[in-house]
Scaffold this active site. Structure first.
Site, PDB file in Angstrom:
ATOM      1  N   SER A 119      -9.275   7.609 -12.436  1.00 23.15           N
ATOM      2  CA  SER A 119     -10.890   6.560 -12.049  1.00 23.15           C
ATOM      3  C   SER A 119     -12.056   7.942 -12.560  1.00 23.15           C
ATOM      4  O   SER A 119     -11.523   7.561 -14.536  1.00 23.15           O
ATOM      5  CB  SER A 119     -11.165   5.912 -10.589  1.00 23.15           C
ATOM      6  N   ASP A 173      -5.773  -4.104 -10.846  1.00 18.92           N
ATOM      7  CA  ASP A 173      -7.309  -3.068 -10.525  1.00 18.92           C
ATOM      8  C   ASP A 173      -8.436  -4.156 -10.056  1.00 18.92           C
ATOM      9  O   ASP A 173      -8.157  -4.537 -12.028  1.00 18.92           O
ATOM     10  CB  ASP A 173      -7.124  -1.682 -11.964  1.00 18.92           C
ATOM     11  N   HIS A 204      -5.766  -0.226  -7.432  1.00 20.91           N
ATOM     12  CA  HIS A 204      -6.389   1.028  -8.286  1.00 20.91           C
ATOM     13  C   HIS A 204      -6.188   2.381  -7.077  1.00 20.91           C
ATOM     14  O   HIS A 204      -6.536   2.656  -6.273  1.00 20.91           O
ATOM     15  CB  HIS A 204      -8.344   0.666  -7.669  1.00 20.91           C
TER      16      HIS A 204
END
Length: 223
Positions: A119, A173, A204
Protein backbone atom coordinates in the site's frame (compact mmCIF):
# COMPACT_ATOMS: atom_id res chain seq x y z
CA UNK A 1 19.12 12.63 3.95
CA UNK A 2 18.11 12.29 7.57
CA UNK A 3 20.78 12.11 10.26
CA UNK A 4 19.11 9.22 12.09
CA UNK A 5 18.00 5.98 10.49
CA UNK A 6 14.38 4.94 10.66
CA UNK A 7 13.79 2.48 13.51
CA UNK A 8 12.96 -1.02 12.31
CA UNK A 9 12.17 -4.60 13.24
CA UNK A 10 14.87 -7.04 12.11
CA UNK A 11 14.27 -10.71 11.31
CA UNK A 12 17.08 -12.95 10.06
CA UNK A 13 16.31 -16.34 8.52
CA UNK A 14 19.79 -17.68 9.22
CA UNK A 15 23.30 -16.83 10.34
CA UNK A 16 25.46 -14.47 8.27
CA UNK A 17 22.74 -13.35 5.86
CA UNK A 18 23.97 -12.42 2.40
CA UNK A 19 20.75 -10.77 1.16
CA UNK A 20 18.47 -8.12 2.60
CA UNK A 21 14.78 -7.29 2.10
CA UNK A 22 13.57 -3.85 3.23
CA UNK A 23 9.79 -4.16 3.56
CA UNK A 24 7.61 -1.06 4.09
CA UNK A 25 4.23 -1.25 5.82
CA UNK A 26 0.96 0.47 4.96
CA UNK A 27 -0.84 3.47 6.45
CA UNK A 28 -1.35 3.32 10.22
CA UNK A 29 0.62 0.09 10.59
CA UNK A 30 4.19 -0.36 11.81
CA UNK A 31 7.17 -2.54 11.08
CA UNK A 32 5.66 -5.12 13.40
CA UNK A 33 2.74 -5.65 11.01
CA UNK A 34 4.56 -7.66 8.35
CA UNK A 35 7.38 -9.15 10.43
CA UNK A 36 5.39 -12.36 11.15
CA UNK A 37 5.25 -13.13 7.42
CA UNK A 38 8.91 -14.16 7.32
CA UNK A 39 8.49 -17.74 8.65
CA UNK A 40 5.41 -18.11 6.42
CA UNK A 41 7.63 -17.63 3.36
CA UNK A 42 9.37 -20.95 4.12
CA UNK A 43 12.62 -19.84 2.53
CA UNK A 44 15.17 -22.67 2.24
CA UNK A 45 17.58 -23.06 5.16
CA UNK A 46 20.50 -22.52 2.79
CA UNK A 47 19.19 -19.03 1.99
CA UNK A 48 19.97 -16.66 4.86
CA UNK A 49 18.13 -13.35 4.42
CA UNK A 50 17.90 -10.29 6.64
CA UNK A 51 14.43 -8.70 6.64
CA UNK A 52 14.10 -5.12 7.83
CA UNK A 53 10.63 -3.74 8.58
CA UNK A 54 11.02 0.01 9.20
CA UNK A 55 8.50 2.09 11.15
CA UNK A 56 7.20 5.08 9.18
CA UNK A 57 7.33 8.46 10.97
CA UNK A 58 4.18 9.64 12.71
CA UNK A 59 2.31 12.44 10.96
CA UNK A 60 -1.17 13.94 10.62
CA UNK A 61 -3.18 12.32 7.81
CA UNK A 62 -5.68 14.68 6.19
CA UNK A 63 -8.24 12.09 5.04
CA UNK A 64 -8.36 10.66 8.58
CA UNK A 65 -9.44 14.01 10.05
CA UNK A 66 -5.85 14.96 10.73
CA UNK A 67 -5.29 12.01 13.06
CA UNK A 68 -1.62 11.38 13.80
CA UNK A 69 -0.44 7.91 12.79
CA UNK A 70 2.46 6.18 11.14
CA UNK A 71 2.42 7.19 7.49
CA UNK A 72 4.99 7.45 4.73
CA UNK A 73 3.22 10.60 3.47
CA UNK A 74 0.02 12.57 3.92
CA UNK A 75 -3.08 11.61 1.95
CA UNK A 76 -4.99 14.78 1.17
CA UNK A 77 -7.77 13.30 -0.98
CA UNK A 78 -8.83 10.06 -2.62
CA UNK A 79 -8.26 11.59 -6.05
CA UNK A 80 -5.31 9.79 -7.68
CA UNK A 81 -3.48 12.99 -8.61
CA UNK A 82 -3.56 14.21 -5.01
CA UNK A 83 -3.64 10.96 -3.06
CA UNK A 84 0.10 10.84 -2.43
CA UNK A 85 1.73 14.02 -1.10
CA UNK A 86 4.88 14.28 -3.23
CA UNK A 87 6.83 16.17 -0.57
CA UNK A 88 6.19 13.40 1.95
CA UNK A 89 6.96 10.72 -0.63
CA UNK A 90 10.34 12.30 -1.36
CA UNK A 91 11.16 12.64 2.35
CA UNK A 92 10.35 8.98 2.97
CA UNK A 93 12.23 7.95 -0.16
CA UNK A 94 15.38 9.60 1.25
CA UNK A 95 14.87 7.94 4.63
CA UNK A 96 14.50 4.49 3.07
CA UNK A 97 17.46 5.16 0.78
CA UNK A 98 19.50 5.88 3.92
CA UNK A 99 18.55 2.39 5.14
CA UNK A 100 19.70 0.92 1.82
CA UNK A 101 23.03 2.70 2.15
CA UNK A 102 23.42 1.56 5.76
CA UNK A 103 22.85 -2.05 4.75
CA UNK A 104 25.34 -1.70 1.92
CA UNK A 105 27.90 -0.31 4.35
CA UNK A 106 27.13 -3.28 6.62
CA UNK A 107 28.28 -5.61 3.84
CA UNK A 108 25.25 -6.29 1.63
CA UNK A 109 25.85 -5.87 -2.09
CA UNK A 110 23.30 -3.56 -3.73
CA UNK A 111 22.27 -6.39 -6.06
CA UNK A 112 21.34 -8.48 -3.02
CA UNK A 113 18.91 -5.89 -1.65
CA UNK A 114 15.15 -5.99 -2.36
CA UNK A 115 12.82 -3.03 -1.84
CA UNK A 116 9.32 -4.17 -0.90
CA UNK A 117 6.18 -2.43 0.25
CA UNK A 118 2.46 -2.80 0.85
CA UNK A 119 0.00 0.00 0.00
CA UNK A 120 1.66 3.28 1.09
CA UNK A 121 4.88 1.36 1.55
CA UNK A 122 4.59 0.10 -2.01
CA UNK A 123 4.36 3.68 -3.26
CA UNK A 124 7.73 4.41 -1.64
CA UNK A 125 9.28 1.16 -2.89
CA UNK A 126 8.24 1.99 -6.45
CA UNK A 127 9.34 5.62 -6.24
CA UNK A 128 12.79 4.81 -4.83
CA UNK A 129 13.33 1.59 -6.76
CA UNK A 130 12.71 3.26 -10.11
CA UNK A 131 15.07 6.15 -9.29
CA UNK A 132 17.88 4.66 -7.20
CA UNK A 133 21.29 4.88 -8.86
CA UNK A 134 22.43 1.38 -7.91
CA UNK A 135 21.33 -1.91 -9.44
CA UNK A 136 19.28 -3.72 -6.79
CA UNK A 137 17.93 -7.28 -6.71
CA UNK A 138 14.23 -6.55 -7.02
CA UNK A 139 11.25 -4.33 -6.28
CA UNK A 140 8.04 -5.74 -4.79
CA UNK A 141 4.92 -3.55 -4.75
CA UNK A 142 1.79 -5.04 -3.17
CA UNK A 143 -1.73 -3.57 -3.32
CA UNK A 144 -0.37 -0.18 -4.23
CA UNK A 145 -0.20 2.58 -6.84
CA UNK A 146 2.31 5.08 -8.23
CA UNK A 147 2.88 8.65 -7.09
CA UNK A 148 2.91 11.02 -10.07
CA UNK A 149 3.40 8.40 -12.83
CA UNK A 150 3.82 11.25 -15.32
CA UNK A 151 7.19 12.05 -13.71
CA UNK A 152 8.62 8.59 -14.28
CA UNK A 153 9.78 9.10 -17.87
CA UNK A 154 11.99 12.02 -16.89
CA UNK A 155 13.17 10.75 -13.49
CA UNK A 156 13.64 6.99 -14.03
CA UNK A 157 17.15 5.65 -13.49
CA UNK A 158 18.54 3.29 -16.11
CA UNK A 159 20.22 1.16 -13.45
CA UNK A 160 17.05 -0.79 -12.62
CA UNK A 161 15.25 -1.00 -15.95
CA UNK A 162 16.05 -4.75 -16.02
CA UNK A 163 15.49 -5.30 -12.29
CA UNK A 164 12.49 -7.61 -11.66
CA UNK A 165 9.45 -5.72 -10.34
CA UNK A 166 6.70 -7.84 -8.79
CA UNK A 167 3.33 -6.09 -8.66
CA UNK A 168 0.40 -7.85 -7.00
CA UNK A 169 -3.12 -6.68 -6.17
CA UNK A 170 -6.47 -7.90 -4.90
CA UNK A 171 -9.30 -7.58 -7.40
CA UNK A 172 -11.73 -6.79 -4.56
CA UNK A 173 -9.55 -4.08 -2.99
CA UNK A 174 -11.84 -1.26 -1.68
CA UNK A 175 -8.92 0.89 -0.43
CA UNK A 176 -6.63 0.99 -3.47
CA UNK A 177 -8.75 -0.03 -6.48
CA UNK A 178 -7.07 -2.63 -8.65
CA UNK A 179 -7.23 -0.20 -11.59
CA UNK A 180 -4.72 2.05 -9.81
CA UNK A 181 -2.30 -0.82 -9.40
CA UNK A 182 -2.67 -1.70 -13.07
CA UNK A 183 -1.98 1.93 -14.00
CA UNK A 184 1.29 1.77 -12.05
CA UNK A 185 2.23 -1.47 -13.80
CA UNK A 186 1.43 0.06 -17.20
CA UNK A 187 3.59 3.11 -16.39
CA UNK A 188 6.50 0.84 -15.51
CA UNK A 189 6.12 -1.14 -18.72
CA UNK A 190 5.80 1.98 -20.84
CA UNK A 191 9.03 3.28 -19.37
CA UNK A 192 10.98 0.11 -20.03
CA UNK A 193 10.93 -1.58 -16.62
CA UNK A 194 10.81 -5.37 -16.26
CA UNK A 195 7.56 -5.68 -14.31
CA UNK A 196 5.07 -8.49 -13.77
CA UNK A 197 1.41 -8.12 -12.74
CA UNK A 198 -0.56 -10.62 -10.66
CA UNK A 199 -4.05 -10.39 -9.18
CA UNK A 200 -5.71 -12.36 -6.41
CA UNK A 201 -9.27 -12.85 -5.20
CA UNK A 202 -8.86 -10.74 -2.06
CA UNK A 203 -9.39 -7.27 -0.66
CA UNK A 204 -6.69 -4.90 0.71
CA UNK A 205 -4.64 -7.67 2.24
CA UNK A 206 -2.25 -10.53 1.55
CA UNK A 207 -3.46 -14.08 0.83
CA UNK A 208 -1.80 -17.49 1.13
CA UNK A 209 -1.24 -17.91 -2.62
CA UNK A 210 0.37 -14.47 -2.74
CA UNK A 211 2.72 -15.38 0.12
CA UNK A 212 3.75 -18.51 -1.78
CA UNK A 213 4.33 -16.44 -4.94
CA UNK A 214 6.37 -13.88 -2.99
CA UNK A 215 8.56 -16.70 -1.65
CA UNK A 216 9.13 -18.09 -5.14
CA UNK A 217 9.94 -14.63 -6.48
CA UNK A 218 12.37 -13.80 -3.65
CA UNK A 219 14.19 -17.09 -4.10
CA UNK A 220 14.59 -16.29 -7.79
CA UNK A 221 15.79 -12.68 -7.50
CA UNK A 222 18.11 -13.42 -4.56
CA UNK A 223 19.54 -16.66 -5.96
Amino acid sequence: MTAELLPYVEVNTGENPQACVIWLHGLGDSGNGFAPIVPELHLPESMAVRFLFPHAPERAVTINNGMVMRAWYDIKSFDLDNRADLTGVLESMEQVNALVEAQHEAGFAYDKIVLAGFSQGGVIALHLGSRIKHKIAGIMALSTYMCKPELLAEEAAQENKVTPVMMAHGVQDPVVPVALGKMAFDALEQNGFSATWQTYTMQHSVCLQEVEDISTWLQKVLA
